[in-house]
Write an enzyme that holds these catalytic residues in place. Structure first.
Site, PDB file in Angstrom:
ATOM      1  N   CYS A   1       0.797  -1.228   0.000  1.00 28.08           N
ATOM      2  CA  CYS A   1       0.000   0.000   0.000  1.00 28.08           C
ATOM      3  C   CYS A   1       0.832   1.283   0.000  1.00 28.08           C
ATOM      4  O   CYS A   1       0.413   2.301  -0.550  1.00 28.08           O
ATOM      5  CB  CYS A   1      -0.929   0.040   1.225  1.00 28.08           C
ATOM      6  SG  CYS A   1      -1.629  -1.557   1.677  1.00 28.08           S
TER       7      CYS A   1
ATOM      8  N   CYS B   1       1.711   3.769  -3.078  1.00 32.35           N
ATOM      9  CA  CYS B   1       0.746   4.721  -3.626  1.00 32.35           C
ATOM     10  C   CYS B   1       0.165   5.651  -2.558  1.00 32.35           C
ATOM     11  O   CYS B   1      -0.086   6.821  -2.808  1.00 32.35           O
ATOM     12  CB  CYS B   1      -0.404   3.979  -4.301  1.00 32.35           C
ATOM     13  SG  CYS B   1       0.161   3.101  -5.753  1.00 32.35           S
ATOM     14  N   HIS B   2      -0.109   5.106  -1.364  1.00 31.86           N
ATOM     15  CA  HIS B   2      -0.773   5.928  -0.335  1.00 31.86           C
ATOM     16  C   HIS B   2       0.220   6.625   0.590  1.00 31.86           C
ATOM     17  O   HIS B   2      -0.184   7.477   1.377  1.00 31.86           O
ATOM     18  CB  HIS B   2      -1.722   5.059   0.497  1.00 31.86           C
ATOM     19  CG  HIS B   2      -2.856   4.490  -0.306  1.00 31.86           C
ATOM     20  ND1 HIS B   2      -3.928   5.251  -0.714  1.00 31.86           N
ATOM     21  CD2 HIS B   2      -3.073   3.249  -0.809  1.00 31.86           C
ATOM     22  CE1 HIS B   2      -4.756   4.486  -1.420  1.00 31.86           C
ATOM     23  NE2 HIS B   2      -4.254   3.268  -1.497  1.00 31.86           N
TER      24      HIS B   2
ATOM     25  N   MET C   1      -7.087   1.424  -7.811  1.00 30.08           N
ATOM     26  CA  MET C   1      -6.999   0.554  -6.637  1.00 30.08           C
ATOM     27  C   MET C   1      -7.210  -0.901  -7.060  1.00 30.08           C
ATOM     28  O   MET C   1      -8.259  -1.267  -7.578  1.00 30.08           O
ATOM     29  CB  MET C   1      -8.079   0.984  -5.632  1.00 30.08           C
ATOM     30  CG  MET C   1      -8.174   0.098  -4.420  1.00 30.08           C
ATOM     31  SD  MET C   1      -6.792   0.320  -3.273  1.00 30.08           S
ATOM     32  CE  MET C   1      -7.129  -1.048  -2.170  1.00 30.08           C
TER      33      MET C   1
ATOM     34  N   HIS D   1       7.053  12.424  -9.991  1.00 30.74           N
ATOM     35  CA  HIS D   1       7.285  10.972 -10.005  1.00 30.74           C
ATOM     36  C   HIS D   1       8.492  10.589 -10.869  1.00 30.74           C
ATOM     37  O   HIS D   1       9.588  10.527 -10.380  1.00 30.74           O
ATOM     38  CB  HIS D   1       6.006  10.265 -10.465  1.00 30.74           C
ATOM     39  CG  HIS D   1       6.046   8.791 -10.272  1.00 30.74           C
ATOM     40  ND1 HIS D   1       5.915   8.207  -9.042  1.00 30.74           N
ATOM     41  CD2 HIS D   1       6.240   7.769 -11.138  1.00 30.74           C
ATOM     42  CE1 HIS D   1       6.034   6.892  -9.154  1.00 30.74           C
ATOM     43  NE2 HIS D   1       6.225   6.602 -10.424  1.00 30.74           N
TER      44      HIS D   1
ATOM     45  N   HIS E   1       3.294   9.082 -17.546  1.00 31.30           N
ATOM     46  CA  HIS E   1       4.298   8.156 -17.001  1.00 31.30           C
ATOM     47  C   HIS E   1       5.397   7.987 -18.045  1.00 31.30           C
ATOM     48  O   HIS E   1       5.391   7.039 -18.833  1.00 31.30           O
ATOM     49  CB  HIS E   1       3.638   6.813 -16.664  1.00 31.30           C
ATOM     50  CG  HIS E   1       4.479   5.955 -15.774  1.00 31.30           C
ATOM     51  ND1 HIS E   1       5.307   4.977 -16.263  1.00 31.30           N
ATOM     52  CD2 HIS E   1       4.636   5.929 -14.428  1.00 31.30           C
ATOM     53  CE1 HIS E   1       5.926   4.388 -15.242  1.00 31.30           C
ATOM     54  NE2 HIS E   1       5.531   4.940 -14.118  1.00 31.30           N
TER      55      HIS E   1
HETATM   56 FE1  DHE Z   1       8.666   2.188 -10.781  1.00 29.89          FE
HETATM   57  C1  DHE Z   1      11.141   3.956 -12.409  1.00 29.89           C
HETATM   58  C2  DHE Z   1       8.412   4.648  -8.465  1.00 29.89           C
HETATM   59  C3  DHE Z   1       5.851   0.702  -9.519  1.00 29.89           C
HETATM   60  C4  DHE Z   1       9.221  -0.504 -12.768  1.00 29.89           C
HETATM   61  N1  DHE Z   1       9.599   3.981 -10.514  1.00 29.89           N
HETATM   62  C5  DHE Z   1      10.586   4.526 -11.288  1.00 29.89           C
HETATM   63  C6  DHE Z   1      10.966   5.792 -10.735  1.00 29.89           C
HETATM   64  C7  DHE Z   1      10.202   5.988  -9.616  1.00 29.89           C
HETATM   65  C8  DHE Z   1       9.337   4.838  -9.481  1.00 29.89           C
HETATM   66  C9  DHE Z   1      10.232   7.175  -8.684  1.00 29.89           C
HETATM   67  C10 DHE Z   1      12.026   6.726 -11.298  1.00 29.89           C
HETATM   68  C11 DHE Z   1      13.365   6.358 -10.728  1.00 29.89           C
HETATM   69  C12 DHE Z   1      14.489   7.218 -11.267  1.00 29.89           C
HETATM   70  O1  DHE Z   1      14.546   7.465 -12.482  1.00 29.89           O
HETATM   71  O2  DHE Z   1      15.327   7.664 -10.478  1.00 29.89           O
HETATM   72  N2  DHE Z   1       7.318   2.611  -9.289  1.00 29.89           N
HETATM   73  C13 DHE Z   1       7.426   3.666  -8.453  1.00 29.89           C
HETATM   74  C14 DHE Z   1       6.336   3.669  -7.498  1.00 29.89           C
HETATM   75  O3  DHE Z   1       6.182   4.458  -6.527  1.00 29.89           O
HETATM   76  C15 DHE Z   1       5.376   2.657  -7.947  1.00 29.89           C
HETATM   77  C16 DHE Z   1       4.253   3.384  -8.672  1.00 29.89           C
HETATM   78  C17 DHE Z   1       4.685   1.864  -6.856  1.00 29.89           C
HETATM   79  C18 DHE Z   1       5.593   1.140  -5.946  1.00 29.89           C
HETATM   80  O4  DHE Z   1       5.165   0.800  -4.853  1.00 29.89           O
HETATM   81  O5  DHE Z   1       6.752   0.908  -6.266  1.00 29.89           O
HETATM   82  C19 DHE Z   1       6.230   1.895  -8.982  1.00 29.89           C
HETATM   83  N3  DHE Z   1       7.687   0.395 -11.110  1.00 29.89           N
HETATM   84  C20 DHE Z   1       6.580  -0.008 -10.480  1.00 29.89           C
HETATM   85  C21 DHE Z   1       6.190  -1.313 -10.932  1.00 29.89           C
HETATM   86  O6  DHE Z   1       5.186  -1.966 -10.539  1.00 29.89           O
HETATM   87  C22 DHE Z   1       7.158  -1.742 -11.977  1.00 29.89           C
HETATM   88  C23 DHE Z   1       6.438  -1.867 -13.325  1.00 29.89           C
HETATM   89  C24 DHE Z   1       7.837  -3.087 -11.702  1.00 29.89           C
HETATM   90  C25 DHE Z   1       8.625  -3.101 -10.446  1.00 29.89           C
HETATM   91  O7  DHE Z   1       9.842  -3.109 -10.563  1.00 29.89           O
HETATM   92  O8  DHE Z   1       8.076  -3.090  -9.377  1.00 29.89           O
HETATM   93  C26 DHE Z   1       8.102  -0.560 -11.971  1.00 29.89           C
HETATM   94  N4  DHE Z   1       9.927   1.796 -12.321  1.00 29.89           N
HETATM   95  C27 DHE Z   1      10.030   0.609 -12.975  1.00 29.89           C
HETATM   96  C28 DHE Z   1      11.098   0.694 -13.955  1.00 29.89           C
HETATM   97  C29 DHE Z   1      11.636   1.982 -13.871  1.00 29.89           C
HETATM   98  C30 DHE Z   1      10.898   2.656 -12.827  1.00 29.89           C
HETATM   99  C31 DHE Z   1      11.502  -0.436 -14.914  1.00 29.89           C
HETATM  100  C32 DHE Z   1      12.794   2.560 -14.698  1.00 29.89           C
HETATM  101  C33 DHE Z   1      12.340   2.929 -16.076  1.00 29.89           C
HETATM  102  C34 DHE Z   1      13.486   3.412 -16.925  1.00 29.89           C
HETATM  103  O9  DHE Z   1      13.509   3.073 -18.136  1.00 29.89           O
HETATM  104  O10 DHE Z   1      14.340   4.153 -16.416  1.00 29.89           O
END
Ligand code: DHE
Length: 653
Positions: free
Chosen positions: A169, A172-173, A210, A448, A490
């Protein structure tokens, strides 16, 4: 099971499945007693059948047409929270209201009282209206009734609930539940909804993001009962993590003097691809030339991203548990040389990239505690911790500020970071002693993910819950523009290319709608288009996570893992830069979700993940758009992000 953990925000739309369940509560077609007199000129409430299909349709319509302004149990947005609305108004009244609120308020006294002039006639057909009402009825348990307070939790239960909250949770929250991507769910709100209402939400999900934790089988009914009670109690105070404690967690497996002085491997390490094996807590290193697996390394819980050091020699991984891992690619087989934990919850890490500072420092941004940590770039020795907790750009006091995206400038010795809840973009100067944040630029709330424009001068970052892209000029360190683009932009790190008509553009897709948006990004030569939306392209599916291109490519690749149509979650879509139009979408897997792209060093191959416990990596020929290779194996557990050494070190996207 952990795979599903991370889908929480992105599983916006397993709507149909969720709705089928909700259908269980929606068997009545009889309008309930109206609280208002029925006027003579009304739109008749259609006497349609009910059932899963109707509720599912209603949920889709709600999501497309209503969710931007209303929640059900999530608190008010532009419009009121609609929890329990069908207990207050009967179907006929609601039909008239939804059909045309203005006209209805001219006829009906109660409508007149509540009509503020904001809600437009949505142009829904009577069948769509009926479906929405049926869907609203199916959520009757969510608030609107008498809320029952929480029961007492034992210490063991409280600890278990705290862990579930962190895993499912908090992303997001927020750790303190004040909301960001998801709404505020602190006790003053959750007590209003009550135990039964929260259980319904946790079981069935809600439109707008959600997930249906219960229906998807991620939380058991017992866990749902536990969480429904837990979120009505005050959140536990999360622990702090100071420099001394961070130092205690630091391990140096191989000191810099014991590492090779030139590459021991005969492989082309600059074309290595680091692949996150999310649920295995591992990173796989694959030879981009031969497609062979070179190593699989244990990097810790729910690894999130990889970044490369400026020279490319080191990969740096960050996990949701805040652990940073440094991987040396020059050894015969890539190996972990250092590890440290600077946060309890983290998403971002970056290295120093300016000339003279290559591989010197590393920064980690924390989701919790609200801080950033700077490490030595060769050993990960913790050097400094800085608190980022401040009031937001409107002066509101905050208890939680999460560090979101961090990127390193190639033009000066700075890192730039999004400070999510406070709405500031922070600039850290790593040439100064103590690595201070030298500037805080007021932008927009809920920052973000983001990346550079093609020149590396402008930093684009999504204020995702504000449907806005923010642009910072890193030469002047000033805000340049805030651009509304669509529902939850995004960009990942974004995509840059030259549009034949509008010149250089930066592009993003959206979580909340199937749309590619191109923003003019050349204020010098195309000032008339700079910082405006110059093109919008519809992409099938109701949301995308990532897009990617390469300067040598004529295409832009996009995933749609958030679609409510299962086949679409397994497709890739390709946009033609030259034709300025969507070229095609192709279904490329028969299981899992297809997610995230990366190019090889030459920019003539594109890699995409099949995000599943039986994971795959599909490699496309970028000229012909045909499949060239497919990497499989029982070690490929839930592959998500992929990072090519050359492209990541040089910020090529
Ligand atoms: Fe991410 C990048 C936060 C869920 C895969 N993700 C990022 C960044 C942030 C972030 C702040 C940028 C980092 C940077 O550039 O310094 N992500 C979050 C969350 O807060 C969120 C929404 C929920 C959570 O609880 O984490 C979340 N993210 C996910 C996923 O569910 C993903 C699809 C699979 C996983 O790994 O959990 C996912 N996020 C990614 C990926 C990047 C990313 C692959 C980098 C993308 C790129 O090409 O640079």
């Amino acid at each position: 099971m952990r795979l599903q953990t991370v889908r929480r925000i992105h599983l916006v739309l397993f709507v149909a499945a969720v709705a089928l369940v909700l259908a269980g509560c929606s068997s009545s077609t009889e309008p309930t007693t109206s609280t208002t007199a029925t006027p003579s000129t009304t739109t008749e409430a259609p006497a349609t059948t009910t059932g899963g299909d109707l509720v599912a349709t209603g949920m889709e319509v709600f999501d497309a047409k209503c969710a931007a302004c209303h929640t059900i149990g999530g608190g008010p947005l532009v419009g009121p929270d609609l929890a329990g609305v069908t207990k207050e108004f009967d179907a006929e009244w609601l039909t008239n209201w939804i059909a045309d609120p203005k006209a209805w308020s001219e006829t009906d006294d109660q409508a007149k009282e509540i009509y503020t002039g904001k809600m437009p006639a949505l142009g829904l057909s009577s069948d769509e209206i009926a479906a929405v009402i049926e869907y609203l009825k199916s959520t009757e348990d969510v608030g609107g009734g008498e809320a029952t307070g929480p029961r007492e939790l034992s210490e063991v239960e409280f600890a278990a609930a705290t862990e579930i909250f962190f895993n499912r949770c908090a992303g997001c929250h927020g750790t303190l539940r004040a909301g960001a991507t998801g709404p505020n769910i602190q006790p003053e709100r959750t007590l209003e909804i009550g135990t039964e209402g929260i259980k319904t939400i946790l079981t069935n999900g809600l439109p707008g993001g959600m997930p249906a934790w219960g229906k998807e089988g991620i939380l058991t009914p017992e866990e749902i009962e536990l969480m429904a009670n837990f979120v009505q109690l005050p959140p536990p105070t999360p622990p702090s993590l100071d420099l001394d404690k961070i130092k205690e967690s630091w391990t140096l497996a191989v000191a810099p003097e014991d590492r090779p002085t030139e590459p021991e491997t005969s492989r082309n390490w600059e074309n290595f691809v680091g692949v996150i094996l999310r649920d295995a807590g591992q990173v796989a290193i694959i030879d981009g030339d031969t497609k062979e697996k070179v190593a699989v390394l244990d990097t810790g819980f729910a690894v999130h991203i990889l970044r490369s050091s400026a020279t490319g020699r080191y990969f740096i991984a960050v996990g949701r548990d805040g652990r940073v891992t440094m991987i040396d690619l020059w050894t015969e087989t890539p190996q972990i040389v250092a590890q440290v934990q600077g946060c309890f919850d983290a998403r971002s890490v970056e290295s120093s990239k300016f000339e003279g500072f290559e591989d010197k420092f590393i920064i980690e941004g924390c989701y919790w505690p609200p801080q950033y940590v700077v490490y030595d770039g060769l050993t990960l020795e913790p050097l400094v911790v800085h608190d980022v907790l401040t009031p937001d750009i409107n002066g509101k006091e905050l208890e939680e500020v999460r560090v979101a995206a961090i990127v390193a400038s190639h033009n000066d010795p700075t890192w730039v970071m999004g400070l999510k809840e406070s709405g500031y973009v922070g600039v850290v100067d790593y040439s100064q002693p103590g690595f201070p944040m030298v500037k805080k630029i007021e932008t927009e709330l809920f920052l973000h993910d983001g990346g550079w424009d093609a020149t590396g001068r402008y930093f684009f970052i999504a204020a995702n819950a504000k449907n806005t892209m923010v642009v910072i000029d890193m030469q002047t360190k000033e805000l340049v523009a805030k651009i509304e683009t669509g529902k939850i932009p995004h960009p990942g790190r974004g995509a840059n290319w030259v549009d034949p008509e509008f010149g250089p553009v930066f592009a993003t897709t959206h979580i909340g709608e199937g749309k590619l948006t191109l923003i003019g990004a050349d204020p010098e030569n195309h000032p008339e288009y700079a910082w405006t939306v110059v093109r919008e392209v519809e992409i099938p599916g109701s949301g995308s996570l990532f897009l990617k291109t390469h300067p040598n490519s004529e295409w832009v690749w996009m995933d749609t893992p958030l679609s409510n149509v299962e086949e679409e979650t397994r497709q890739v879509c390709v946009y033609s830069k030259e034709k300025m139009a969507l070229e095609k979408c192709m279904q490329v897997a028969d299981h899992g979700r297809v997610v995230h792209f990366e190019y090889n060093e030459a920019g003539d191959e594109v890699w995409v993940s099949v995000w599943d416990k039986d994971g795959e990596l599909i490699i496309f020929d970028d000229k012909t758009l045909t499949e060239k290779d497919r990497i499989t194996g029982d070690w490929l557990i839930t592959p998500t992000g992929k990072f090519n050494v050359h492209n990541t070190a040089n910020d090529i996207y």
